[in-house]
Design a protein around this motif. Structure first.
Motif, mmCIF file in Angstrom:
data_model
loop_
_atom_site.group_PDB
_atom_site.id
_atom_site.type_symbol
_atom_site.label_atom_id
_atom_site.label_comp_id
_atom_site.label_asym_id
_atom_site.label_seq_id
_atom_site.Cartn_x
_atom_site.Cartn_y
_atom_site.Cartn_z
ATOM 1 N N THR A 119 -5.732 2.509 1.316
ATOM 2 C CA THR A 119 -4.860 1.349 1.165
ATOM 3 C C THR A 119 -5.131 0.684 -0.178
ATOM 4 O O THR A 119 -6.126 0.973 -0.847
ATOM 5 C CB THR A 119 -5.101 0.332 2.294
ATOM 6 N N HIS A 120 -4.243 -0.216 -0.553
ATOM 7 C CA HIS A 120 -4.360 -0.852 -1.866
ATOM 8 C C HIS A 120 -5.674 -1.615 -2.006
ATOM 9 O O HIS A 120 -6.351 -1.528 -3.041
ATOM 10 C CB HIS A 120 -3.170 -1.794 -2.077
ATOM 11 N N SER B 201 0.814 -1.212 0.000
ATOM 12 C CA SER B 201 0.000 0.000 0.000
ATOM 13 C C SER B 201 0.847 1.261 0.000
ATOM 14 O O SER B 201 0.485 2.266 -0.619
ATOM 15 C CB SER B 201 -0.937 0.007 1.219
#
Length: 299
Positions: free
Chosen positions: A166-167, A143
């Protein structure tokens, strides 16, 4: 029932939700009609208003002649614990089943077994915890390092989301961002400090939602998906694009979904967990072991 009562007493503000997977299984075993199970699931997950849900439930019961079925009547009495129509706006972070807990049980069983004594159990359980923490650090590393490839024409908003979320949450938000293109603003009502947008899906003017936008950048949609999932829905995104806003307002960004949420997690000594450093250290340790194994074979 005992656990339910305890939760109600201790966490009085918490909304208890029944597991969707277990409800589907119970519907299959109690009614034994695949067609009923399919329609029950559709009503359970359908994003209906309460009057619409009640009407569809009556139609379902009459269609299959289940007016005197105890399980069906009991489910209707507890509809506020499983029907989307009744739990909209309650935050569950997207969870509808107990799969997260069962998945954790599955991971633990790979490391511990009934044959272990107490000492062995603690040792193997620590290995399990180390494995879970390592996966968490790797997720944090993914992330914080690297920028996803922009995939939409709303690049400024998409890039802002990629920098903040976040990813995993970014990938989840992308589905809302892509669906925003199919939304249409039918009408705008300006009232003092707030504007009310009437939004529908392209080609479906019979399904309407209301998005309220205030000057304090407090945005609410009648679908209540933001309150339920913690991520702005496609209708809110449509309004942001319509107003040429290139960032997500702070009121719509939950700290728990951001990359910086762990930056404030310091212990008493002031130590801050640095996922990037720990991930690199773990990779270097693994590489060092491999290098040492090769070097040991050299005469």
């Amino acid at each position: 029932m005992a656990i339910r009562n305890a939760i109600r007493d201790v966490f009085s503000e918490v909304r208890h939700r029944l597991c969707d997977w277990h409800l589907i299984r119970n519907a299959t075993s109690n009614v034994e009609n695949p067609s009923f199970t399919f329609k029950f699931r559709k009503i359970m997950l359908g994003d209906y208003e309460i009057p619409v849900f009640k009407r569809k439930w009556v139609q379902l019961i009459e269609e299959f002649g289940l007016e005197d079925k105890p399980w069906v009547n009991n489910m209707y009495e507890e509809k506020h614990m499983w029907a989307t129509a009744y739990i909209r706006g309650k935050f569950f972070a997207g969870f509808r089943t107990t799969s997260r807990c069962e998945g954790l049980h599955s991971v633990v069983t790979r490391y511990v077994g009934l044959q272990y004594d107490l000492t062995s159990f603690v040792e193997h359980f620590q290995r399990c915890v180390a494995h879970l923490r390592f996966k968490e650090f790797n997720a944090d590393y993914e992330s914080t390092c690297g920028v996803p490839i922009m995939q939409t024409c709303i690049e400024l908003l998409e890039r802002f989301v990629a920098e903040v979320y976040t990813h995993e949450i970014f990938l989840l938000f992308m589905s809302f961002l892509s669906r925003a293109g199919s939304m249409r603003v039918l009408n705008i009502e300006n009232n003092n400090d707030c504007s009310k947008y009437i939004v529908c899906k392209h080609g479906r003017p019979d399904f309407l939602w209301t998005v309220e936008f205030c000057q304090e950048e407090i945005i609410m949609c009648s679908c209540l998906r933001m309150e339920s999932f913690g991520i702005p829905c496609e209708r809110i995104v449509k309004v942001l694009v319509d107003k040429d806003i290139c960032v997500i307002p702070p009121s719509l960004v939950l700290d728990r979904w951001t990359k910086t949420v762990k930056s404030a997690l310091n212990d008493a000594s002031g130590f801050t967990r640095d996922a990037v450093v720990i991930s690199r250290q773990s990779d270097l340790m693994k590489f060092s072991k491999q290098l040492a194994a090769v070097a040991a074979k050299v005469p």
